[in-house]
Design a protein around this motif. Structure first.
Motif, PDB file in Angstrom:
ATOM      1  N   LEU A   3       0.859  -1.246   0.000  1.00 22.55           N
ATOM      2  CA  LEU A   3       0.000  -0.026  -0.023  1.00 22.55           C
ATOM      3  C   LEU A   3       0.892   1.080  -0.109  1.00 22.55           C
ATOM      4  O   LEU A   3       1.720   1.351   0.701  1.00 22.55           O
ATOM      5  CB  LEU A   3      -1.002   0.049   1.310  1.00 22.55           C
ATOM      6  CG  LEU A   3      -1.870  -0.989   1.229  1.00 22.55           C
ATOM      7  CD1 LEU A   3      -1.351  -2.177   1.873  1.00 22.55           C
ATOM      8  CD2 LEU A   3      -3.207  -0.452   1.708  1.00 22.55           C
ATOM      9  N   ILE A   5       1.044   5.144   0.490  1.00 24.87           N
ATOM     10  CA  ILE A   5      -0.132   6.378   1.343  1.00 24.87           C
ATOM     11  C   ILE A   5       0.722   7.458   1.234  1.00 24.87           C
ATOM     12  O   ILE A   5       1.837   7.600   1.534  1.00 24.87           O
ATOM     13  CB  ILE A   5      -0.408   5.745   2.952  1.00 24.87           C
ATOM     14  CG1 ILE A   5      -0.836   4.441   2.751  1.00 24.87           C
ATOM     15  CG2 ILE A   5      -1.397   6.804   3.268  1.00 24.87           C
ATOM     16  CD1 ILE A   5      -2.147   3.955   2.288  1.00 24.87           C
ATOM     17  N   GLN A  26      -0.574   0.060  11.508  1.00 22.73           N
ATOM     18  CA  GLN A  26      -1.472  -1.105  10.601  1.00 22.73           C
ATOM     19  C   GLN A  26      -0.887  -2.472  10.582  1.00 22.73           C
ATOM     20  O   GLN A  26       0.289  -2.667  10.515  1.00 22.73           O
ATOM     21  CB  GLN A  26      -1.821  -0.513   9.114  1.00 22.73           C
ATOM     22  CG  GLN A  26      -2.822   0.596   9.068  1.00 22.73           C
ATOM     23  CD  GLN A  26      -4.110   0.431   9.578  1.00 22.73           C
ATOM     24  OE1 GLN A  26      -4.574  -0.365   9.455  1.00 22.73           O
ATOM     25  NE2 GLN A  26      -4.475   1.614  10.403  1.00 22.73           N
ATOM     26  N   ILE A  32       3.880  -1.323   3.865  1.00 31.00           N
ATOM     27  CA  ILE A  32       3.389   0.120   3.523  1.00 31.00           C
ATOM     28  C   ILE A  32       4.390   1.056   3.063  1.00 31.00           C
ATOM     29  O   ILE A  32       5.674   1.051   3.555  1.00 31.00           O
ATOM     30  CB  ILE A  32       2.992   0.653   4.859  1.00 31.00           C
ATOM     31  CG1 ILE A  32       1.919   0.027   5.479  1.00 31.00           C
ATOM     32  CG2 ILE A  32       2.649   1.955   4.948  1.00 31.00           C
ATOM     33  CD1 ILE A  32       1.620   0.047   6.963  1.00 31.00           C
ATOM     34  N   TYR A 105      -6.511   6.468  10.068  1.00 30.59           N
ATOM     35  CA  TYR A 105      -7.088   5.255   9.660  1.00 30.59           C
ATOM     36  C   TYR A 105      -7.236   4.704  10.944  1.00 30.59           C
ATOM     37  O   TYR A 105      -6.514   4.651  11.827  1.00 30.59           O
ATOM     38  CB  TYR A 105      -6.044   4.594   8.811  1.00 30.59           C
ATOM     39  CG  TYR A 105      -5.875   5.014   7.471  1.00 30.59           C
ATOM     40  CD1 TYR A 105      -7.009   4.782   6.617  1.00 30.59           C
ATOM     41  CD2 TYR A 105      -4.700   5.507   6.889  1.00 30.59           C
ATOM     42  CE1 TYR A 105      -6.596   5.458   5.280  1.00 30.59           C
ATOM     43  CE2 TYR A 105      -4.605   6.052   5.800  1.00 30.59           C
ATOM     44  CZ  TYR A 105      -5.551   5.829   4.856  1.00 30.59           C
ATOM     45  OH  TYR A 105      -5.328   6.321   3.543  1.00 30.59           O
ATOM     46  N   PHE A 110      -6.158  -1.175   6.733  1.00 32.19           N
ATOM     47  CA  PHE A 110      -5.393  -1.643   5.711  1.00 32.19           C
ATOM     48  C   PHE A 110      -5.770  -3.355   5.321  1.00 32.19           C
ATOM     49  O   PHE A 110      -5.735  -3.967   4.352  1.00 32.19           O
ATOM     50  CB  PHE A 110      -3.902  -1.418   5.686  1.00 32.19           C
ATOM     51  CG  PHE A 110      -3.567   0.018   5.843  1.00 32.19           C
ATOM     52  CD1 PHE A 110      -4.416   1.021   5.742  1.00 32.19           C
ATOM     53  CD2 PHE A 110      -2.238   0.269   5.709  1.00 32.19           C
ATOM     54  CE1 PHE A 110      -4.102   2.247   5.586  1.00 32.19           C
ATOM     55  CE2 PHE A 110      -1.786   1.703   5.543  1.00 32.19           C
ATOM     56  CZ  PHE A 110      -2.853   2.571   5.685  1.00 32.19           C
TER      57      PHE A 110
END
Length: 128
Positions: A3, A5, A26, A32, A105, A110
């Motif tokens: 991911l 971000i 997460q 990430i 978040y 995630f």
């Protein structure tokens, strides 16, 4: 799965810690890639970013996924959308998103996103 971000920020010291923590804490089977684009803040924003960068590089920040990389830049921009677009330049994630510096978040977000994209490969984007 990775991911990517992006967080655009300008003078965001009030909430930035919570935003960063919500991204890098997460938990799940993913990586990430976190990009923070600062527009030349004049408050304590850069100190916060540097602190998290140091914690990640020295291993003092707990990692609950396969890995977290942080890249950050501080330069004048033409506003939030310019910063977001610059942040997305060169990302390498399978899933890309941005979060503003005064938002966060929830834990597990995630993992749910990865599960949805894995279960339904025809999906190309989500919103919340």
């Amino acid at each position: 799965m990775k991911l990517s971000i992006v967080t655009p920020v300008y003078n965001g010291e009030r909430y930035l810690k919570e935003t960063i923590e919500s991204v890098i804490s997460q938990e799940g089977d993913f990586e990430i890639e976190y990009i923070i684009r600062d527009g030349g803040s004049e408050d304590g924003t850069l100190q916060i970013i540097r602190s998290y960068n140091e914690k990640l590089h020295t291993g003092l920040q707990p990692i609950r996924c396969r890995g977290v990389t942080l890249a950050w830049y501080s330069e004048k921009d033409r506003g939030m959308y310019d910063a977001i677009n610059k942040g997305f330049d060169g990302v390498t994630g399978d899933i890309c998103a941005y979060i503003n510096s005064d938002d966060f978040y929830l834990p597990g977000a995630f993992a749910i996103i990865v599960r949805v994209f894995t279960a339904y490969p025809d999906i190309v984007w989500l919103k919340g």
